[in-house]
Structure formats: structure tokens, C-alpha cells
Design an enzyme around this catalytic site. Structure first.
Site, PDB file in Angstrom:
ATOM      1  NE  ARG A 121       4.482   1.898  -1.377  1.00  0.00           N
ATOM      2  CZ  ARG A 121       5.731   1.659  -1.018  1.00  0.00           C
ATOM      3  NH1 ARG A 121       6.715   2.191  -1.686  1.00  0.00           N
ATOM      4  NH2 ARG A 121       6.004   0.884   0.012  1.00  0.00           N
ATOM      5  CG  ASN A 169       2.786  -0.104   3.440  1.00  0.00           C
ATOM      6  OD1 ASN A 169       2.293  -1.159   3.027  1.00  0.00           O
ATOM      7  ND2 ASN A 169       4.017   0.251   3.153  1.00  0.00           N
ATOM      8  N   GLY A 170       1.372  -2.244   5.688  1.00  0.00           N
ATOM      9  CA  GLY A 170       1.994  -3.333   6.443  1.00  0.00           C
ATOM     10  C   GLY A 170       0.942  -4.310   6.932  1.00  0.00           C
ATOM     11  CG  HIS A 178      14.495 -34.222 -18.492  1.00  0.00           C
ATOM     12  ND1 HIS A 178      14.867 -35.534 -18.734  1.00  0.00           N
ATOM     13  CD2 HIS A 178      15.601 -33.477 -18.733  1.00  0.00           C
ATOM     14  CE1 HIS A 178      16.146 -35.570 -19.087  1.00  0.00           C
ATOM     15  NE2 HIS A 178      16.612 -34.332 -19.103  1.00  0.00           N
ATOM     16  CB  CYS A 206      -0.851   0.023   1.251  1.00  0.00           C
ATOM     17  SG  CYS A 206      -1.839  -1.455   1.460  1.00  0.00           S
ATOM     18  CE  LYS A 212       8.972  -8.214 -16.083  1.00  0.00           C
ATOM     19  NZ  LYS A 212       9.897  -8.182 -15.059  1.00  0.00           N
ATOM     20  CE  LYS A 229       8.959  -0.869  -9.675  1.00  0.00           C
ATOM     21  NZ  LYS A 229       9.187  -2.032 -10.524  1.00  0.00           N
ATOM     22  CD  GLU A 284       6.055  -9.145 -13.388  1.00  0.00           C
ATOM     23  OE1 GLU A 284       6.191  -8.631 -12.289  1.00  0.00           O
ATOM     24  OE2 GLU A 284       6.925  -9.058 -14.281  1.00  0.00           O
ATOM     25  CD  GLU A 313      12.731 -10.528 -15.548  1.00  0.00           C
ATOM     26  OE1 GLU A 313      12.528 -11.278 -14.574  1.00  0.00           O
ATOM     27  OE2 GLU A 313      12.252  -9.391 -15.621  1.00  0.00           O
ATOM     28  CD1 TRP A 323      -1.514  -5.171  -4.549  1.00  0.00           C
ATOM     29  CD2 TRP A 323      -1.151  -6.272  -2.644  1.00  0.00           C
ATOM     30  NE1 TRP A 323      -1.159  -6.469  -4.858  1.00  0.00           N
ATOM     31  CE2 TRP A 323      -0.933  -7.157  -3.712  1.00  0.00           C
ATOM     32  CE3 TRP A 323      -0.988  -6.748  -1.337  1.00  0.00           C
ATOM     33  CZ2 TRP A 323      -0.548  -8.487  -3.534  1.00  0.00           C
ATOM     34  CZ3 TRP A 323      -0.613  -8.077  -1.144  1.00  0.00           C
ATOM     35  CH2 TRP A 323      -0.399  -8.919  -2.247  1.00  0.00           C
TER      36      TRP A 323
HETATM   37  C1  G6P Z   1       7.326  -7.457  -6.762  1.00  0.00           C
HETATM   38  C2  G6P Z   1       7.362  -6.775  -8.113  1.00  0.00           C
HETATM   39  C3  G6P Z   1       8.394  -7.463  -9.016  1.00  0.00           C
HETATM   40  C4  G6P Z   1       9.750  -7.485  -8.326  1.00  0.00           C
HETATM   41  C5  G6P Z   1       9.685  -8.150  -6.954  1.00  0.00           C
HETATM   42  C6  G6P Z   1      10.972  -7.972  -6.167  1.00  0.00           C
HETATM   43  O1  G6P Z   1       6.771  -8.714  -6.877  1.00  0.00           O
HETATM   44  O2  G6P Z   1       6.078  -6.800  -8.722  1.00  0.00           O
HETATM   45  O3  G6P Z   1       8.496  -6.737 -10.230  1.00  0.00           O
HETATM   46  O4  G6P Z   1      10.676  -8.148  -9.117  1.00  0.00           O
HETATM   47  O5  G6P Z   1       8.645  -7.545  -6.181  1.00  0.00           O
HETATM   48  O6  G6P Z   1      11.151  -6.606  -5.907  1.00  0.00           O
HETATM   49  P1  G6P Z   1      12.484  -5.929  -5.479  1.00  0.00           P
HETATM   50  O7  G6P Z   1      12.099  -4.504  -5.208  1.00  0.00           O
HETATM   51  O8  G6P Z   1      12.942  -6.629  -4.229  1.00  0.00           O
HETATM   52  O9  G6P Z   1      13.460  -6.074  -6.572  1.00  0.00           O
END
Ligand code: G6P
Length: 588
Positions: A27, A100-101, A488, A2, A469, A583, A472, A465, A74
Site C-alpha cells: 500500500r 490514511n487519506g 500517424h 498508506c 506492466k 497498489k 511499472e 496493458e 506513501w
Molecule cells: C494503482 C495500481 C494499479 C491499478 C490501479 C487501479 O495505480 O498500482 O495496478 O491498476 O491502481 O486499481 P483498482 O484497484 O481500482 O483496480
């Protein structure tokens, strides 16, 4: 997770908070709300939905009052609804709180408070804070109420509160969640994120855990949870206000993808002494663990491979959320390298704290200055890519890789490769110029239900990765695989037309990966190759420049980011704010 923000000053808080909240939307964005103090009245406006829509509905831009708090949510505890949106208020609605938390002991606290007669209006953990403040408040002693409340809470929190009998005052407390004061002219801010107020001021005070801030338009004070005054000095943050504008781009994600030629170079501008110390620490470590979450973990995996291959150093890479399984092996001479864009990911902070409590040293690679991880680390190298607003990490990943490559080459004494690394930006421009053709490919495959990403060796973390992407941003199911692992199991899923993204540039992995591609093609797969070397097995090709093979991973991930971005756009999704994600994940 949040986002929280407070403003008190000589302007109307409503429009100020709205602008700040929009900057923090990444956030969390399932609900939002505002609490505004005006002439001794406290008004709370909140709802489920996106910020702009709620702001319009409640008319926040026309709201009068110079002091306010706001929240973008969130959801963790309690569904997405108006009642569960913040601010939460005390029984008599004289106190409003944004948080937040996670308050871990909220059930116990709410039972007690209910037994004492408090009435709850939501299913959230946060609401206990408002009622605790009400319980502990004795006329005129707002700080004392804050101290008593903060001390009773277990879990992670940064929260802000307004009291209707104290116009102009915002109180905030922090434990294990970010809270930063923005020292402005004619007003002050307090927020979970610098980007929320960077357009107004770049002078900041990073609060530490177990601290309370008391803020008015022209006075800032900081106290411990025991009420002891704490000395502090504002520092300047290097981020520019212009860093958080979308400029000419349709989305932040696209802007950030396009910034990578510049951000790659910026990552390499390091203080020599510090980066050398970082390298010596790695060299001297007996046992090295690299830990991270999400995209940063993929950078960590690649670091592990590169350290082994070039510097002949063995390291393990462990997902931060899984570190418990191996924590017993962490001891005094273990080195933990933590990688995190935000520096606030709860799993990462948890992992380094556990390791540190067993005597391990922690060093880190981080983007956000002053973040929690930097405080847990003996040395932090900043990736310097500026604020990353798009929820899916893009430029921060390549910047992490740039620093990692530089560290590895230093450890391996490969000066020539360090010079080549500095030269990589020009190749990024070439990839970015393929925008139209990558969009065409995204368009062609936008209705597929699955994507498989394969790569061998250094390309395996990039396959992971690329798949992340795609999931997401486009919500298309995607799996990243080590090319050799296909036979496998996953090969059973390949059918006529299954799209496979094969990361296969011309290096020592080329021929073996080509065999795996042939196996998939024989079963009907459609092959989209990311390569500098053509082959008749490929249906589509995304070309990358022919560079020294060690650098392929940094370049090949960029078209994969573009592909995922355009897949989202073609599916009319919002790539900046993927559903259910946030994020900065500050809860475990
Ligand atoms: C969240 C974000 C990802 C990110 C991950 C780790 O899940 O949506 O995009 O890779 O956190 O975040 P950090 O800030 O620790 O790299």
C-alpha cells in the site's frame, strides 16, 4: 495508499504489528512507524525506508506492550523523512495517530491550532489530527474527542489513535477510506486492509463512512460521529491465510502470474441469479459508461469492444479521473459499470458518486469484498482471485476479463463460447511453461530505453496493458499503441534496434498488423511477436496457443506480464514494490 493497523490483545503488539505491516507494504513503502502503549507510556518509533529495515533499527520485535498502532507510508503531503513518517503525536506526546487519506483543510486547521499554541513537528496533513484530539480531549472522554475531531476534518480519512492514559484502547474513524475490524481470539485488529490480519482472523466488521470504532482486547463498539451506538455483526471473509504467502515463488508478482490458470476458473463461479441480473441491467440501460483506472481501465476498454462486437451494445469507456468532462451527459437512465480490483481507488469512487448523484445506476466488478465501491453499487460481481499483493495488477486483470467475457457471451447468447471460456485454463499452463524462454528475451532487451507495444482491435487494450506492466515493473519507457496509429506519428521514433512487441495472433487483424510490423521493420525495428502464427519478419517469437480468436487477449497478456516481471528481475529491481507506486490509490 498508506496502510494503517492497530492491535490490542494478550500478545506483544510490536511483533504482531510488524507482521501485519509487512503484509500491507504494497500500500506504500517509503516510510513506516509504530506507536506502542506499555505501562502508561507511549513510545513512538518511525523512520524513512523499508519496513524490515526500520523494524530492525528500532528493535520492534523485542518491544513490550499489548496495544499499538503502525503505519506504512506513501507520501502525499510532506517529503519522505523521519519527521513526516507516522505516527504523529500531540504536543505533549500523550496521543499518537496514524492516518490514511488526505485532510483537505489541514492548512486552515494547522494555522488555527498554531495560533492556539500547538507546536507542529512535520509537514504532513495528518499531524493536525493529533493536535485536534489533544485540543478536544477532556479527561476520560476519549470518544468525545474523537467525535469532535472527526467532524472538523474535510477530505478522506481512516485514522487510528492511542491515548497514553488509556492502555488497551484503540480508537479509529473512517470517511472515504477503508477501515476494517478483525475480530480475533484474545485480541482484536483494526486496519485499512484485511490481508494485514487474515493470518490471525477471518471474522471482520467493515466500518462505514462516518463511523468510529472503539477497540480493546475483548470489546468492540461502533459509534456514529455524533456518538450514537451502531449495531454491527462480524462476517467471514473467504480469503485464506495461505493466499498471502509467497509459497515457492521469489516474488508475489510471479506467484500471482502463475495462479492465473486457477483464478480464471474461479472468476467464472458466479451466482447465476446475480450475474443474470447484472446482464439484464446492461441490456436495459439506455446509455452505458464503463469507468475504471489503470489496469482495470484496460479491462474496461476491452469490455467496450466486446460488447459492441458480440452483443451489439454501445458503451463508452471513460477513465475515472476524467469523468468530469462528460458528467453533464450522465442522467437517470445512465448505467455506470465500474471495474476495480481494490474497490477503493479514489478516482473510481469519485466517478461513481458523481454519476449516482445525477441519478445513474452503478454496478461493479470488484475483487475486494466489502470495499467502498461495493457499497456504492446496486450489484457487484466479485472476480474471486484472492488477495493480489504485487503492486502491478496481474491475475486480477485476467479474472476481470473472464467475467467480462462471460457477461458479453451471455448477452450475445453465445453458449458455446461460454463453454470454451471455461476451458481456457489449460492454455494458460502452456504459456506459463515458457518461463525460461521469456526470461531469455527479457535478458536480451533489459538495457533498452524504450519498448513499443502494438496491437489492433481487441489487442489494442492488451498493448496498452503490456506497456503499462513494462513501465511499472522495469522502469523502461514503454508505449502501447493501436497498430494502425503508428504511421500517424510514433513511427518517427523507430530506429535501428528499437524493440517492438507486436501482438499479432492469427485473426482478422493479422494481415493489417503485419503491414504495420513491416513498416517498423523497414526502419530497423526489432520485432518480438506474441502470436500463434510465425512470420519471417519476427526476430523473436513468444508463442501462444491457437485458440478461438476471441480468447487471444486473455492469453496474450500473460507472456507480457512475464516479460515485464523478468525485465525487472534482470535489472535487479523489486517487482513487488515498484518505486513511487502504491497498489490501492485512495487519494485523487
Ligand atoms: C494503482 C495500481 C494499479 C491499478 C490501479 C487501479 O495505480 O498500482 O495496478 O491498476 O491502481 O486499481 P483498482 O484497484 O481500482 O483496480
Amino acid at each position: 495508499m498508506c496502510g494503517i493497523i492497530g492491535y490490542t490483545g494478550n500478545k506483544d503488539a510490536g511483533p504482531m504489528l510488524l507482521e501485519s505491516l509487512k503484509k500491507m507494504e504494497y500500500r506504500g513503502y517509503d516510510s513506516a512507524g509504530f506507536g506502542i502503549l506499555h505501562g502508561g507510556a507511549l513510545r513512538v518509533m518511525k523512520d524513512a525506508g523499508r519496513i524490515a529495515e526500520i523494524a530492525r533499527k528500532v528493535g520492534i520485535s523485542d518491544e513490550k506492550g499489548n496495544t499499538g498502532i503502525a503505519h506504512t507510508r506513501w507520501a502525499t503531503h510532506g517529503g519522505v523523512s523521519q519527521n513526516n513518517a507516522h505516527p504523529h503525536v500531540s504536543c505533549d506526546a500523550s496521543i499518537a495517530v496514524v492516518h490514511n487519506g488526505i485532510i483537505e483543510n489541514y492548512q486552515e486547521l494547522s494555522s488555527q491550532l498554531k495560533a492556539e499554541g500547538h507546536r507542529f513537528a512535520s509537514e504532513t496533513d495528518t499531524e493536525v489530527i493529533a493536535h485536534l484530539l489533544e485540543k478536544h480531549y477532556r479527561e476520560g472522554n476519549h470518544l468525545k474527542a474523537f467525535q469532535e475531531t472527526a467532524k472538523q476534518l474535510k477530505g478522506t480519512f481512516a485514522f487510528l489513535a492511542l491515548f497514553d492514559d488509556k492502555p488497551g484502547l484503540i480508537l479509529g474513524a473512517r470517511k472515504d477510506a477503508p477501515l476494517i475490524i478483525g475480530v480475533g481470539k484474545g485480541g482484536n485488529f483494526i486496519a485499512s486492509d484485511i490481508v494485514s490480519f487474515i493470518e490471525q482472523t477471518d471474522r471482520v466488521v467493515f466500518l462505514k463512512d462516518y463511523e468510529i470504532a472503539s477497540i480493546t482486547a475483548n470489546k468492540i463498539e461502533v459509534f456514529t460521529f455524533d456518538g450514537e451506538p451502531v449495531e454491527f455483526a462480524p462476517t467471514h471473509v473467504a480469503w485464506e491465510a495461505s493466499d498471502i504467502s509467497k509459497k515457492e515463488f521469489a516474488h508475489y508478482t510471479l506467484k500471482e502470474i502463475n495462479e492465473q490458470a486457477r483464478t480464471l476458473s474461479a472468476a467464472l463461479d458466479q451466482d447465476e441469479e446475480k450475474i443474470n441480473e447484472f446482464c439484464i441491467t446492461i441490456k436495459n440501460a439506455k446509455n452505458t459508461i464503463i469507468t475504471a483506472s489503470g489496469t482495470s481501465f484496460h479491462a474496461g476498454m476491452l469490455m467496450r469492444y466486446l460488447l459492441a462486437k458480440f452483443a451489439k451494445i454501445h458503451a463508452q469507456s471513460i477513465l475515472a479521473s476524467e469523468i468530469d468532462q462528460e458528467i453533464d451527459l450522465v442522467e437517470k437512465d445512465t448505467l455506470v459499470i465500474a471495474i476495480s480490483q481494490s474497490g477503493e481507488t479514489a478516482d473510481v469512487i469519485g466517478a461513481v458518486r458523481k454519476a449516482a448523484s445525477r441519478g445513474a445506476s452503478v454496478i461493479s466488478i470488484v475483487n475486494t469484498a466489502g470495499s467502498s465501491l461495493t457499497r456504492e453499487s446496486k450489484i457487484t460481481l466479485y472476480i474471486n482471485c484472492g488477495p493480489e499483493i504485487g503492486v502491478a495488477a496481474t491475475k486480477s486483470f485476467t479474472s476481470q476479463l473472464a467475467i467480462i467475457y462471460d457477461i458479453v457471451f451471455r448477452l450475445a447468447g453465445l453458449e458455446e463460447k461460454r463453454a470454451q471460456l471455461r476451458d481456457l485454463s489449460k492454455h494458460v499452463e502452456i504459456i506459463l511453461s515458457q518461463d525460461t524462454s521469456i526470461r531469455e528475451i527479457a535478458k536480451r532487451y533489459k538495457i533498452t530505453s524504450d519498448f513499443y507495444f502494438i496491437g489492433r482491435g481487441l489487442h489494442f487494450p492488451i498493448a496498452l496493458e503490456g506497456a503499462l506492466k513494462m513501465k511499472e515493473l522495469s522502469y523502461i519507457h514503454a508505449e502501447g499503441l493501436a497498430a494502425g496509429e503508428l504511421k500517424h506519428g510514433t513511427l518517427a521514433l523507430v530506429d535501428a534496434g528499437t524493440p517492438v512487441i507486436a501482438i499479432n495472433p492469427g485473426d482478422e487483424t493479422y494481415d493489417e498488423t503485419l503491414n504495420n510490423i513491416a513498416e517498423m521493420k523497414a526502419r530497423g525495428a526489432t520485432i518480438i511477436a506474441v502470436t500463434d502464427k510465425q512470420n519471417q519478419l519476427y526476430n523473436d517469437v513468444i508463442e501462444i496457443p491457437a485458440v478461438d480468436s476471441v480468447f487471444f487477449p486473455i492469453l496474450e497478456v500473460i507472456p507480457l506480464q512475464m516479460l515485464a516481471y523478468y525485465a525487472a528481475v534482470e535489472r535487479t529491481l523489486d517487482p513487488d514494490y515498484p518505486r513511487h507506486l502504491a497498489k490501492s490509490v485512495t487519494v485523487k
